[in-house]
Design a protein around this motif. Structure first.
Motif, PDB file in Angstrom:
ATOM      1  N   UNK A  71       0.845  -1.154   0.000  1.00  0.00           N
ATOM      2  CA  UNK A  71       0.000   0.000   0.000  1.00  0.00           C
ATOM      3  C   UNK A  71       0.901   1.230   0.000  1.00  0.00           C
ATOM      4  N   UNK A  72       0.492   2.196  -0.794  1.00  0.00           N
ATOM      5  CA  UNK A  72       1.211   3.468  -0.845  1.00  0.00           C
ATOM      6  C   UNK A  72       0.460   4.452   0.046  1.00  0.00           C
ATOM      7  N   UNK A  73       1.182   5.089   0.963  1.00  0.00           N
ATOM      8  CA  UNK A  73       0.591   6.062   1.873  1.00  0.00           C
ATOM      9  C   UNK A  73       1.222   7.419   1.583  1.00  0.00           C
ATOM     10  N   UNK A  74       0.380   8.396   1.269  1.00  0.00           N
ATOM     11  CA  UNK A  74       0.851   9.742   0.942  1.00  0.00           C
ATOM     12  C   UNK A  74       0.570  10.683   2.105  1.00  0.00           C
ATOM     13  N   UNK A  75       1.535  11.544   2.414  1.00  0.00           N
ATOM     14  CA  UNK A  75       1.405  12.519   3.499  1.00  0.00           C
ATOM     15  C   UNK A  75       1.407  13.927   2.918  1.00  0.00           C
ATOM     16  N   UNK A  76       0.581  14.797   3.488  1.00  0.00           N
ATOM     17  CA  UNK A  76       0.466  16.166   2.986  1.00  0.00           C
ATOM     18  C   UNK A  76       0.570  17.175   4.121  1.00  0.00           C
ATOM     19  N   UNK A  77       0.914  18.407   3.744  1.00  0.00           N
ATOM     20  CA  UNK A  77       0.927  19.578   4.628  1.00  0.00           C
ATOM     21  C   UNK A  77       1.786  19.344   5.873  1.00  0.00           C
ATOM     22  N   UNK A  78       1.256  19.695   7.034  1.00  0.00           N
ATOM     23  CA  UNK A  78       2.006  19.621   8.287  1.00  0.00           C
ATOM     24  C   UNK A  78       2.479  18.197   8.582  1.00  0.00           C
ATOM     25  N   UNK A  79       1.688  17.224   8.233  1.00  0.00           N
ATOM     26  CA  UNK A  79       2.076  15.824   8.459  1.00  0.00           C
ATOM     27  C   UNK A  79       3.330  15.486   7.656  1.00  0.00           C
ATOM     28  N   UNK A  80       3.385  15.949   6.434  1.00  0.00           N
ATOM     29  CA  UNK A  80       4.558  15.736   5.579  1.00  0.00           C
ATOM     30  C   UNK A  80       5.794  16.394   6.197  1.00  0.00           C
ATOM     31  N   UNK A  81       5.622  17.586   6.709  1.00  0.00           N
ATOM     32  CA  UNK A  81       6.742  18.293   7.330  1.00  0.00           C
ATOM     33  C   UNK A  81       7.228  17.577   8.586  1.00  0.00           C
ATOM     34  N   UNK A  82       6.303  17.122   9.398  1.00  0.00           N
ATOM     35  CA  UNK A  82       6.679  16.463  10.647  1.00  0.00           C
ATOM     36  C   UNK A  82       7.400  15.137  10.410  1.00  0.00           C
ATOM     37  N   UNK A  83       7.003  14.423   9.361  1.00  0.00           N
ATOM     38  CA  UNK A  83       7.629  13.132   9.064  1.00  0.00           C
ATOM     39  C   UNK A  83       8.875  13.277   8.197  1.00  0.00           C
ATOM     40  N   UNK A  84       9.011  14.414   7.530  1.00  0.00           N
ATOM     41  CA  UNK A  84      10.172  14.631   6.679  1.00  0.00           C
ATOM     42  C   UNK A  84      10.140  13.820   5.397  1.00  0.00           C
ATOM     43  N   UNK A  85       8.944  13.411   4.978  1.00  0.00           N
ATOM     44  CA  UNK A  85       8.798  12.647   3.742  1.00  0.00           C
ATOM     45  C   UNK A  85       7.378  12.772   3.236  1.00  0.00           C
ATOM     46  N   UNK A  86       7.189  12.463   1.978  1.00  0.00           N
ATOM     47  CA  UNK A  86       5.868  12.611   1.374  1.00  0.00           C
ATOM     48  C   UNK A  86       5.116  11.293   1.233  1.00  0.00           C
ATOM     49  N   UNK A  87       5.792  10.182   1.422  1.00  0.00           N
ATOM     50  CA  UNK A  87       5.099   8.905   1.281  1.00  0.00           C
ATOM     51  C   UNK A  87       5.851   7.757   1.936  1.00  0.00           C
ATOM     52  N   UNK A 113      -0.203  11.861  16.722  1.00  0.00           N
ATOM     53  CA  UNK A 113      -0.851  12.265  17.973  1.00  0.00           C
ATOM     54  C   UNK A 113      -1.042  13.771  18.062  1.00  0.00           C
ATOM     55  N   UNK A 114      -0.193  14.551  17.385  1.00  0.00           N
ATOM     56  CA  UNK A 114      -0.256  16.012  17.495  1.00  0.00           C
ATOM     57  C   UNK A 114      -1.223  16.655  16.514  1.00  0.00           C
ATOM     58  N   UNK A 115      -1.544  15.977  15.455  1.00  0.00           N
ATOM     59  CA  UNK A 115      -2.440  16.559  14.454  1.00  0.00           C
ATOM     60  C   UNK A 115      -3.829  15.971  14.659  1.00  0.00           C
ATOM     61  N   UNK A 116      -4.771  16.831  14.984  1.00  0.00           N
ATOM     62  CA  UNK A 116      -6.145  16.407  15.249  1.00  0.00           C
ATOM     63  C   UNK A 116      -6.974  16.418  13.957  1.00  0.00           C
ATOM     64  N   UNK A 117      -7.987  15.618  13.939  1.00  0.00           N
ATOM     65  CA  UNK A 117      -8.967  15.628  12.846  1.00  0.00           C
ATOM     66  C   UNK A 117      -8.355  15.373  11.474  1.00  0.00           C
ATOM     67  N   UNK A 118      -7.486  14.393  11.376  1.00  0.00           N
ATOM     68  CA  UNK A 118      -6.907  14.057  10.079  1.00  0.00           C
ATOM     69  C   UNK A 118      -8.010  13.632   9.115  1.00  0.00           C
ATOM     70  N   UNK A 119      -7.768  13.864   7.848  1.00  0.00           N
ATOM     71  CA  UNK A 119      -8.674  13.430   6.810  1.00  0.00           C
ATOM     72  C   UNK A 119      -7.966  12.397   5.952  1.00  0.00           C
ATOM     73  N   UNK A 120      -8.777  11.582   5.275  1.00  0.00           N
ATOM     74  CA  UNK A 120      -8.227  10.454   4.526  1.00  0.00           C
ATOM     75  C   UNK A 120      -8.900  10.346   3.170  1.00  0.00           C
ATOM     76  N   UNK A 121      -8.149   9.801   2.211  1.00  0.00           N
ATOM     77  CA  UNK A 121      -8.712   9.474   0.905  1.00  0.00           C
ATOM     78  C   UNK A 121      -8.106   8.144   0.467  1.00  0.00           C
ATOM     79  N   UNK A 122      -8.961   7.288  -0.049  1.00  0.00           N
ATOM     80  CA  UNK A 122      -8.517   6.011  -0.610  1.00  0.00           C
ATOM     81  C   UNK A 122      -8.698   6.104  -2.111  1.00  0.00           C
ATOM     82  N   UNK A 123      -7.607   5.965  -2.829  1.00  0.00           N
ATOM     83  CA  UNK A 123      -7.645   6.051  -4.293  1.00  0.00           C
ATOM     84  C   UNK A 123      -8.402   7.307  -4.751  1.00  0.00           C
ATOM     85  N   UNK A 124      -8.066   8.438  -4.121  1.00  0.00           N
ATOM     86  CA  UNK A 124      -8.587   9.772  -4.462  1.00  0.00           C
ATOM     87  C   UNK A 124     -10.050   9.993  -4.082  1.00  0.00           C
TER      88      UNK A 124
END
Length: 82
Positions: free
Chosen positions: A1-17, A47-58
């Protein structure tokens, strides 16, 4: 499975996927729980980012939606306009 990260989550993890192998369908909440066990950066990010949103195959999904190994899961903080 490919997991994509965006915005603040991407910055915190230091990667986009990430690539994650799952053997059977899981709820998104189970995938997120598994990601938090990778290391402290993942635990803090999810744990620090509340109310995450998700998309499966767009297509928008919720924490109880099922994903399989062939899916693409996008994870992002709520989008605000201005």
């Amino acid at each position: 499975m490919r997991i994509l990260y965006f915005a603040q989550l991407r910055q915190m993890l230091g990667k986009s996927e990430d690539l994650l192998n799952i053997k059977e369908e899981k709820k998104i909440r189970e995938v997120i729980d598994e990601l938090t066990t990778i290391n402290d950066d993942y635990r803090k990010a999810f744990n620090n980012i509340r109310n995450l949103q998700y998309a499966i195959n767009c297509e928008y999904a919720n924490k109880d939606s099922l994903v399989s190994d062939k899916d693409e899961l996008a994870v992002f903080p709520p989008v605000t306009g201005g």
